[in-house]
Design an enzyme around this catalytic site. Structure first.
Site, short mmCIF file in Angstrom:
data_model
loop_
_atom_site.label_atom_id
_atom_site.label_comp_id
_atom_site.label_asym_id
_atom_site.label_seq_id
_atom_site.Cartn_x
_atom_site.Cartn_y
_atom_site.Cartn_z
N GLY A 43 0.76 -1.24 0.00
CA GLY A 43 0.00 0.00 0.00
C GLY A 43 0.79 1.28 0.00
O GLY A 43 0.39 2.27 -0.61
N ASP A 102 -4.90 2.88 10.54
CA ASP A 102 -6.31 2.60 10.76
C ASP A 102 -6.50 2.17 12.21
O ASP A 102 -6.52 3.00 13.11
CB ASP A 102 -6.74 1.51 9.76
CG ASP A 102 -8.24 1.31 9.67
OD1 ASP A 102 -8.95 1.51 10.66
OD2 ASP A 102 -8.70 0.91 8.59
#
Length: 179
Positions: A43, A102
């Protein structure tokens, strides 16, 4: 724009500006040092490459692959190291480059691991921060953007290995991942 995307969250230009800011922040922090910049694959790779190219500070680079999502839209809470670093972190200033913070579980585990291996310092730069989903008390040293609880893709972020190559970040339509 792709039919599976709801809207553009961050434009290519907005991202480029923040990458420059993050690089300047790192240059100031690591002036006259030789840090090891670590990309958490897959990512962060787009952000990582743009970030280290924008830095003036000489930097060594390395990569790790951590898995915590799989095909899900939510972290499993149990990050697993799939590919470890080639370089030693002992006595090094480590810059961990993340795409998104997150739950914080992955970042927490990586901090414990790398500090436990003798890293002199541990600094996190993240493209995106989603504090509303945090499960552990951990923060990045520099966050480019804060995001609400939306599922976003592009600029390295994916859904089921798709959309990473978008030059911008977009909100994925709910019906795509709720099938």
């Amino acid at each position: 724009m792709n039919e599976n995307l709801q809207s553009v969250f961050l434009s290519e230009e907005q991202i480029k500006e923040k990458v420059k800011e993050a690089a300047a922040w790192l240059d100031e922090r690591f002036k006259d040092k030789n840090p090891l910049a670590v990309s958490v694959l897959k990512g962060s790779v787009m952000f990582f490459c743009d970030l280290v190219r924008a830095m003036e500070t000489p930097v060594q680079i390395d990569f790790m692959t951590i898995s915590s999502y799989g095909k899900s839209t939510q972290s499993s809470g149990m990050p697993k190291i799939v590919m470890d670093l080639a370089a030693s972190v002992e006595g090094r200033d480590v810059i961990l480059v993340e795409d998104i913070v997150d739950s914080g579980n992955t970042l927490y585990k990586l901090r414990e691991l790398l500090v436990g291996r003798g890293a002199k310092s541990f600094t996190v730069v993240t493209l995106l921060d989603k504090p509303s989903r945090r499960k552990v008390d951990i923060k990045a040293g520099f966050s480019c953007f804060e995001v609400d609880d939306e599922f976003i893709v592009g600029y390295g972020l994916d859904y089921d290995q798709q959309f990473r190559n978008l030059p911008y970040i977009a909100v994925l339509k709910r019906e795509v991942y709720e099938k």
